[in-house]
Design a protein around this motif. Structure first.
Motif, PDB file in Angstrom:
ATOM      1  N   LYS A 168     -15.423   3.545  -0.528  1.00  0.00           N
ATOM      2  CA  LYS A 168     -15.105   4.010   0.824  1.00  0.00           C
ATOM      3  C   LYS A 168     -13.792   3.412   1.309  1.00  0.00           C
ATOM      4  O   LYS A 168     -13.013   4.071   2.003  1.00  0.00           O
ATOM      5  N   ILE A 169     -13.544   2.160   0.933  1.00  0.00           N
ATOM      6  CA  ILE A 169     -12.272   1.516   1.296  1.00  0.00           C
ATOM      7  C   ILE A 169     -11.118   2.227   0.602  1.00  0.00           C
ATOM      8  O   ILE A 169     -10.058   2.465   1.207  1.00  0.00           O
ATOM      9  N   ALA A 170     -11.319   2.573  -0.665  1.00  0.00           N
ATOM     10  CA  ALA A 170     -10.263   3.245  -1.432  1.00  0.00           C
ATOM     11  C   ALA A 170      -9.875   4.577  -0.815  1.00  0.00           C
ATOM     12  O   ALA A 170      -8.708   4.989  -0.870  1.00  0.00           O
ATOM     13  N   ARG A 171     -10.847   5.283  -0.218  1.00  0.00           N
ATOM     14  CA  ARG A 171     -10.571   6.596   0.359  1.00  0.00           C
ATOM     15  C   ARG A 171     -10.066   6.529   1.800  1.00  0.00           C
ATOM     16  O   ARG A 171      -9.578   7.526   2.337  1.00  0.00           O
ATOM     17  N   ALA A 172     -10.167   5.371   2.431  1.00  0.00           N
ATOM     18  CA  ALA A 172      -9.801   5.246   3.848  1.00  0.00           C
ATOM     19  C   ALA A 172      -8.286   5.243   4.035  1.00  0.00           C
ATOM     20  O   ALA A 172      -7.521   4.909   3.124  1.00  0.00           O
ATOM     21  N   GLU A 184     -11.213 -14.892  -3.324  1.00  0.00           N
ATOM     22  CA  GLU A 184     -10.331 -13.877  -3.892  1.00  0.00           C
ATOM     23  C   GLU A 184      -9.575 -13.200  -2.757  1.00  0.00           C
ATOM     24  O   GLU A 184      -9.961 -13.329  -1.574  1.00  0.00           O
ATOM     25  N   PRO A 185      -8.475 -12.499  -3.068  1.00  0.00           N
ATOM     26  CA  PRO A 185      -7.667 -11.866  -2.013  1.00  0.00           C
ATOM     27  C   PRO A 185      -8.455 -10.933  -1.093  1.00  0.00           C
ATOM     28  O   PRO A 185      -8.141 -10.814   0.095  1.00  0.00           O
ATOM     29  N   SER A 186      -9.488 -10.275  -1.613  1.00  0.00           N
ATOM     30  CA  SER A 186     -10.255  -9.350  -0.774  1.00  0.00           C
ATOM     31  C   SER A 186     -10.893 -10.062   0.406  1.00  0.00           C
ATOM     32  O   SER A 186     -11.175  -9.458   1.437  1.00  0.00           O
ATOM     33  N   TYR A 187     -11.138 -11.363   0.242  1.00  0.00           N
ATOM     34  CA  TYR A 187     -11.694 -12.150   1.342  1.00  0.00           C
ATOM     35  C   TYR A 187     -10.749 -12.099   2.535  1.00  0.00           C
ATOM     36  O   TYR A 187     -11.179 -11.888   3.681  1.00  0.00           O
ATOM     37  N   MET A 188      -9.456 -12.284   2.268  1.00  0.00           N
ATOM     38  CA  MET A 188      -8.466 -12.334   3.351  1.00  0.00           C
ATOM     39  C   MET A 188      -8.275 -10.982   4.012  1.00  0.00           C
ATOM     40  O   MET A 188      -8.258 -10.867   5.241  1.00  0.00           O
ATOM     41  N   TRP A 189      -8.129  -9.917   3.206  1.00  0.00           N
ATOM     42  CA  TRP A 189      -7.874  -8.633   3.867  1.00  0.00           C
ATOM     43  C   TRP A 189      -9.137  -8.076   4.531  1.00  0.00           C
ATOM     44  O   TRP A 189      -9.034  -7.308   5.485  1.00  0.00           O
ATOM     45  N   THR A 190     -10.303  -8.503   4.061  1.00  0.00           N
ATOM     46  CA  THR A 190     -11.528  -8.089   4.747  1.00  0.00           C
ATOM     47  C   THR A 190     -11.621  -8.771   6.106  1.00  0.00           C
ATOM     48  O   THR A 190     -11.952  -8.136   7.116  1.00  0.00           O
ATOM     49  N   TRP A 191     -11.315 -10.078   6.146  1.00  0.00           N
ATOM     50  CA  TRP A 191     -11.324 -10.785   7.425  1.00  0.00           C
ATOM     51  C   TRP A 191     -10.280 -10.195   8.379  1.00  0.00           C
ATOM     52  O   TRP A 191     -10.560  -9.986   9.564  1.00  0.00           O
ATOM     53  N   LEU A 192      -9.091  -9.915   7.871  1.00  0.00           N
ATOM     54  CA  LEU A 192      -8.057  -9.328   8.725  1.00  0.00           C
ATOM     55  C   LEU A 192      -8.503  -7.969   9.266  1.00  0.00           C
ATOM     56  O   LEU A 192      -8.269  -7.643  10.439  1.00  0.00           O
ATOM     57  N   GLY A 246      -2.057 -14.530 -11.383  1.00  0.00           N
ATOM     58  CA  GLY A 246      -0.968 -13.764 -11.972  1.00  0.00           C
ATOM     59  C   GLY A 246      -0.535 -12.550 -11.175  1.00  0.00           C
ATOM     60  O   GLY A 246       0.435 -11.877 -11.552  1.00  0.00           O
ATOM     61  N   ARG A 247      -1.217 -12.243 -10.079  1.00  0.00           N
ATOM     62  CA  ARG A 247      -0.844 -11.094  -9.246  1.00  0.00           C
ATOM     63  C   ARG A 247      -0.259 -11.570  -7.928  1.00  0.00           C
ATOM     64  O   ARG A 247      -0.554 -12.667  -7.448  1.00  0.00           O
ATOM     65  N   GLN A 248       0.576 -10.724  -7.359  1.00  0.00           N
ATOM     66  CA  GLN A 248       1.201 -11.036  -6.080  1.00  0.00           C
ATOM     67  C   GLN A 248       0.830  -9.966  -5.053  1.00  0.00           C
ATOM     68  O   GLN A 248       0.775  -8.778  -5.366  1.00  0.00           O
ATOM     69  N   TYR A 249       0.581 -10.428  -3.826  1.00  0.00           N
ATOM     70  CA  TYR A 249       0.250  -9.524  -2.727  1.00  0.00           C
ATOM     71  C   TYR A 249       1.194  -9.836  -1.568  1.00  0.00           C
ATOM     72  O   TYR A 249       1.262 -10.982  -1.110  1.00  0.00           O
ATOM     73  N   THR A 250       1.907  -8.833  -1.115  1.00  0.00           N
ATOM     74  CA  THR A 250       2.869  -9.025  -0.033  1.00  0.00           C
ATOM     75  C   THR A 250       2.176  -8.929   1.325  1.00  0.00           C
ATOM     76  O   THR A 250       1.008  -8.536   1.435  1.00  0.00           O
ATOM     77  N   TYR A 251       2.927  -9.263   2.360  1.00  0.00           N
ATOM     78  CA  TYR A 251       2.420  -9.106   3.723  1.00  0.00           C
ATOM     79  C   TYR A 251       2.047  -7.641   3.967  1.00  0.00           C
ATOM     80  O   TYR A 251       1.019  -7.347   4.582  1.00  0.00           O
ATOM     81  N   GLY A 252       2.899  -6.743   3.482  1.00  0.00           N
ATOM     82  CA  GLY A 252       2.626  -5.316   3.659  1.00  0.00           C
ATOM     83  C   GLY A 252       1.362  -4.882   2.932  1.00  0.00           C
ATOM     84  O   GLY A 252       0.579  -4.078   3.459  1.00  0.00           O
ATOM     85  N   ASP A 253       1.153  -5.411   1.720  1.00  0.00           N
ATOM     86  CA  ASP A 253      -0.062  -5.091   0.969  1.00  0.00           C
ATOM     87  C   ASP A 253      -1.308  -5.515   1.738  1.00  0.00           C
ATOM     88  O   ASP A 253      -2.285  -4.756   1.852  1.00  0.00           O
ATOM     89  N   MET A 254      -1.274  -6.741   2.249  1.00  0.00           N
ATOM     90  CA  MET A 254      -2.412  -7.268   2.991  1.00  0.00           C
ATOM     91  C   MET A 254      -2.681  -6.453   4.251  1.00  0.00           C
ATOM     92  O   MET A 254      -3.827  -6.170   4.594  1.00  0.00           O
ATOM     93  N   ASP A 255      -1.614  -6.081   4.932  1.00  0.00           N
ATOM     94  CA  ASP A 255      -1.764  -5.310   6.163  1.00  0.00           C
ATOM     95  C   ASP A 255      -2.392  -3.945   5.891  1.00  0.00           C
ATOM     96  O   ASP A 255      -3.362  -3.547   6.559  1.00  0.00           O
ATOM     97  N   LYS A 256      -1.873  -3.242   4.896  1.00  0.00           N
ATOM     98  CA  LYS A 256      -2.397  -1.905   4.590  1.00  0.00           C
ATOM     99  C   LYS A 256      -3.843  -1.964   4.084  1.00  0.00           C
ATOM    100  O   LYS A 256      -4.674  -1.143   4.455  1.00  0.00           O
ATOM    101  N   GLN A 257      -4.121  -2.946   3.226  1.00  0.00           N
ATOM    102  CA  GLN A 257      -5.478  -3.050   2.698  1.00  0.00           C
ATOM    103  C   GLN A 257      -6.474  -3.406   3.798  1.00  0.00           C
ATOM    104  O   GLN A 257      -7.601  -2.905   3.817  1.00  0.00           O
ATOM    105  N   SER A 258      -6.052  -4.269   4.729  1.00  0.00           N
ATOM    106  CA  SER A 258      -6.946  -4.618   5.836  1.00  0.00           C
ATOM    107  C   SER A 258      -7.161  -3.422   6.758  1.00  0.00           C
ATOM    108  O   SER A 258      -8.243  -3.264   7.337  1.00  0.00           O
ATOM    109  N   ASN A 259      -6.158  -2.556   6.888  1.00  0.00           N
ATOM    110  CA  ASN A 259      -6.328  -1.326   7.665  1.00  0.00           C
ATOM    111  C   ASN A 259      -7.386  -0.427   7.025  1.00  0.00           C
ATOM    112  O   ASN A 259      -8.226   0.161   7.713  1.00  0.00           O
ATOM    113  N   LYS A 260      -7.355  -0.340   5.711  1.00  0.00           N
ATOM    114  CA  LYS A 260      -8.327   0.489   4.992  1.00  0.00           C
ATOM    115  C   LYS A 260      -9.744  -0.073   5.153  1.00  0.00           C
ATOM    116  O   LYS A 260     -10.707   0.676   5.362  1.00  0.00           O
ATOM    117  N   VAL A 261      -9.856  -1.397   5.060  1.00  0.00           N
ATOM    118  CA  VAL A 261     -11.167  -2.033   5.242  1.00  0.00           C
ATOM    119  C   VAL A 261     -11.694  -1.756   6.639  1.00  0.00           C
ATOM    120  O   VAL A 261     -12.860  -1.386   6.827  1.00  0.00           O
TER     121      VAL A 261
END
Length: 244
Positions: A197-201, A114-122, A76-91
Motif C-alpha cells: 500500500k505504501i508503494a502505491r501511495a 532500519e531506515p523505514s523506522y525514520m520515514w515511518t515516524w516522519l 551500503g545504501r544512501q538516503y537523501t533528505y528528499g528520499d526520506m521526505d517522499k517516502q514519509s509522504n507515501k507512508v
C-alpha cells in the motif's frame, strides 16, 4: 602606580586561588548555567512561534534547502533528505487511507533498526500522530504492557517480528487493535500487509492542516527507557516526550 597595579594583580590571583579551592567546579557550573539560559531562550522563542515550529518543520526546511544531501547511510545504501521526505509522504498517505488515522491518534512502532523506522515516524508526524517506540526485543506480556501504556489502536511491525506479533495477536484482536506488517503480503488473519500500500501511495506533500493543533504541549513520542521491563510496578519509568 606600579606598586598599586602589582597589589591589585596579586589580590586577584589570591581571590582566584581561593575560589578554585572553595568552589573547584565554578567554571563548569557557570558554563552549565549559561547553556541552560541559552536553551531556555530557544525554547521560549520556539514556543512563541506561530504556527508552532517542531522537529518535523526543521526537517522539512532542511529538505527544501538541500534535498539531494545524504541524510542516512545504512548498510551500503544512501538516503537523501528528499528520499526520506517522499517516502514519509507515501507512508502517511497509505496509513491515512488504510487505517483512517487522524491528528492525535497514537501509533506503536515495533520495527527493527532500519531506515523505514525514520520515514515511518516522519510520516506519522505529518499526520499529527504521536508515536510509541517499542523495543523490538520485548515479547509476550512485556510487549502488551508497553503497547497498552500509550493507548494506541494501531501497531506497525517489521516482517522479521511477525512471530512476536502472532504470540499476542489474540489479545490485540480482542482489544480492536489494527495490526500492520511491513510486507507485501501476509497469510495470517488479523495481520494486514502495508508495504504494498505504501508503494502505491502518492509521494506528494501533505497539507499542514492535518497537524494544525499540534503544539509544544502535544505528545510527540512515547519512549521506553533501556531498563524498562514492560511490567507494572518496576522502578524503571516510561518517558513521554513533548514536542519541544
Amino acid at each position: 602606580m606600579y606598586i598599586l597595579f602589582t597589589a591589585v594583580a596579586g589580590l586577584a590571583l589570591l581571590a582566584l586561588s581561593l575560589l578554585r579551592t572553595l568552589w573547584p567546579h565554578l567554571g563548569e557550573d557557570c558554563a552549565y548555567i549559561l547553556a541552560t539560559l541559552k536553551l531556555g531562550f530557544r525554547l521560549f522563542k520556539y514556543k512563541s512561534c506561530t504556527p508552532f515550529y517542531s522537529v518535523l518543520d526543521r526537517f522539512l526546511d532542511a529538505v527544501k534547502k538541500h534535498p539531494g544531501k545524504v541524510f542516512v547511510h545504512f548498510e551500503g545504501r544512501q538516503y537523501t533528505y528528499g528520499d526520506m521526505d517522499k517516502q514519509s509522504n507515501k507512508v502517511a498517505r497509505a496509513l491515512q487511507a488504510e487505517a483512517r488515522l487522524k491528528e492525535g491518534d497514537a501509533v506503536a512502532l515495533f520495527l527493527a533498526n532500519e531506515p523505514s523506522y525514520m520515514w515511518t515516524w516522519l510520516g506519522l508526524a505529518k499526520l499529527g500522530c504521536p508515536t510509541a517506540l517499542l523495543n523490538f526485543n520485548i515479547r509476550s506480556k512485556s510487549l502488551l504492557h508497553c503497547f497498552s501504556c500509550c493507548g494506541a489502536k494501531v501497531i506497525i511491525a517489521s516482517q522479521e517480528l511477525q512471530g512476536a506479533l502472532e504470540e499476542v495477536l489474540p489479545t490485540l484482536r480482542e482489544q480492536g487493535i489494527r495490526v500492520y506488517l511491513m510486507a507485501d503480503s501476509c497469510s495470517v488473519q488479523g495481520i494486514e500487509p502495508l508495504s504494498d500500500k505504501i508503494a502505491r501511495a502518492s509521494d506528494l506533500p501533505l497539507p499542514r492542516d492535518l497537524r494544525a493543533n499540534v503544539g509544544i504541549r502535544s505528545t510527540a513520542l512515547y519512549i521506553y527507557t533501556s531498563g524498562t521491563t514492560g511490567t507494572p510496578g518496576t522502578a524503571d519509568q516510561d518517558v513521554l516526550l513533548r514536542r519541544v
